[in-house]
Design a protein around this motif. Sequence first.
Motif, PDB file in Angstrom:
ATOM      1  N   GLN A   1       0.830  -1.192   0.000  1.00 42.96           N
ATOM      2  CA  GLN A   1       0.000   0.000   0.000  1.00 42.96           C
ATOM      3  C   GLN A   1       0.874   1.255   0.000  1.00 42.96           C
ATOM      4  N   VAL A   2       0.421   2.289  -0.710  1.00 46.46           N
ATOM      5  CA  VAL A   2       1.108   3.576  -0.667  1.00 46.46           C
ATOM      6  C   VAL A   2       0.430   4.417   0.404  1.00 46.46           C
ATOM      7  N   GLN A   3       1.160   4.695   1.477  1.00 44.28           N
ATOM      8  CA  GLN A   3       0.606   5.414   2.620  1.00 44.28           C
ATOM      9  C   GLN A   3       1.596   6.472   3.090  1.00 44.28           C
ATOM     10  N   ASP A   4       1.137   7.709   3.148  1.00 38.19           N
ATOM     11  CA  ASP A   4       1.973   8.815   3.643  1.00 38.19           C
ATOM     12  C   ASP A   4       3.313   8.900   2.917  1.00 38.19           C
ATOM     13  N   GLY A   5       3.286   8.712   1.604  1.00 42.62           N
ATOM     14  CA  GLY A   5       4.488   8.851   0.793  1.00 42.62           C
ATOM     15  C   GLY A   5       5.436   7.685   0.871  1.00 42.62           C
ATOM     16  N   ALA A   6       4.981   6.559   1.435  1.00 44.24           N
ATOM     17  CA  ALA A   6       5.840   5.381   1.567  1.00 44.24           C
ATOM     18  C   ALA A   6       5.146   4.141   1.015  1.00 44.24           C
ATOM     19  N   LEU A   7       5.956   3.182   0.563  1.00 49.87           N
ATOM     20  CA  LEU A   7       5.449   1.859   0.208  1.00 49.87           C
ATOM     21  C   LEU A   7       5.434   1.035   1.485  1.00 49.87           C
ATOM     22  N   HIS A   8       4.252   0.607   1.867  1.00 53.46           N
ATOM     23  CA  HIS A   8       4.065  -0.078   3.140  1.00 53.46           C
ATOM     24  C   HIS A   8       3.570  -1.490   2.879  1.00 53.46           C
ATOM     25  N   LEU A   9       4.287  -2.481   3.366  1.00 50.77           N
ATOM     26  CA  LEU A   9       3.796  -3.857   3.305  1.00 50.77           C
ATOM     27  C   LEU A   9       2.840  -4.012   4.479  1.00 50.77           C
ATOM     28  N   ASP A  10       1.569  -3.811   4.188  1.00 55.27           N
ATOM     29  CA  ASP A  10       0.516  -3.757   5.198  1.00 55.27           C
ATOM     30  C   ASP A  10      -0.142  -5.132   5.310  1.00 55.27           C
ATOM     31  N   LEU A  11       0.167  -5.859   6.353  1.00 55.01           N
ATOM     32  CA  LEU A  11      -0.327  -7.225   6.502  1.00 55.01           C
ATOM     33  C   LEU A  11      -1.842  -7.276   6.642  1.00 55.01           C
ATOM     34  N   ALA A  12      -2.454  -6.178   7.077  1.00 53.68           N
ATOM     35  CA  ALA A  12      -3.911  -6.136   7.246  1.00 53.68           C
ATOM     36  C   ALA A  12      -4.639  -6.175   5.906  1.00 53.68           C
ATOM     37  N   THR A  13      -3.946  -5.816   4.828  1.00 55.58           N
ATOM     38  CA  THR A  13      -4.579  -5.800   3.497  1.00 55.58           C
ATOM     39  C   THR A  13      -4.082  -6.938   2.616  1.00 55.58           C
ATOM     40  N   LYS A  14      -3.422  -7.919   3.224  1.00 56.83           N
ATOM     41  CA  LYS A  14      -2.846  -9.025   2.453  1.00 56.83           C
ATOM     42  C   LYS A  14      -3.933 -10.028   2.095  1.00 56.83           C
ATOM     43  N   GLY A  15      -4.558  -9.812   0.934  1.00 51.03           N
ATOM     44  CA  GLY A  15      -5.637 -10.677   0.481  1.00 51.03           C
ATOM     45  C   GLY A  15      -5.121 -11.906  -0.230  1.00 51.03           C
TER      46      GLY A  15
END
Length: 226
Positions: free
Chosen positions: A49-63
């Motif tokens: 996910q792109v969040q606050d200008g960063a690429l974030h490996l967001d485990l909550a959105t790992k579908g």
Amino acid sequence: MKKIFLSACILLAVTQISKAQKGFKPLFDGKTTTGWHTYNKTGVGSAWQVQDGALHLDLATKGKDGGGDLVTDKEYGNFHLKYDWKVAPKANSGLIFYVHEDPQYHATYSTGLEMQVIDNDGHPDGKFPKHRAGDLYDLVKSASEPVKPVGEWNKAEIISKNGKLTLILNGVTVVKTTLWDENWKSIVANSKFATWKDWGAFKTGKIALQDHGDEVWYKNISIKEL
């Protein structure tokens, strides 16, 4: 007079920053995943996910499509790469380079070299020499450990030109080595990669952000071809 002097100082500082960044091109625009795709696929996994200008490996959105390692669309040979990273507690990741993207290689690390990104004290891998933040993973140990505390941003650089490799962490040179010479062959022979077909053999390749199953952030990714 003071205002004129202050203005001159600001102008000088801006000029110096501009010169320092000359020739660097962003690999990440801070808004989209343009220029990147999941290794051996065409799209980008939902966990990135792109969040606050960063690429974030967001485990909550790992579908169902997961995350997977992100790789650049383009390959690079001689380059100077800059990027910022931070990890969540107990997290592990890595910046992998000279990645040869081909279905016969199941992962980015099947061919690419890695500058380690990790919570040194929280992740079990940090207990092993050459597996700590800033190390050339499993090959060359950092000369020092100028890594920031977990949750803070680190500034990293990778400079590779004609086989001369330098890794920099938070302004400190932590690794200097030469790739592909006889000493390099000895280093590889004493690593986990000793019997891996084609590992570290490619002199051009893609740059990858590793999905190690842990939460990590990357930003300010830019590159200058040398």
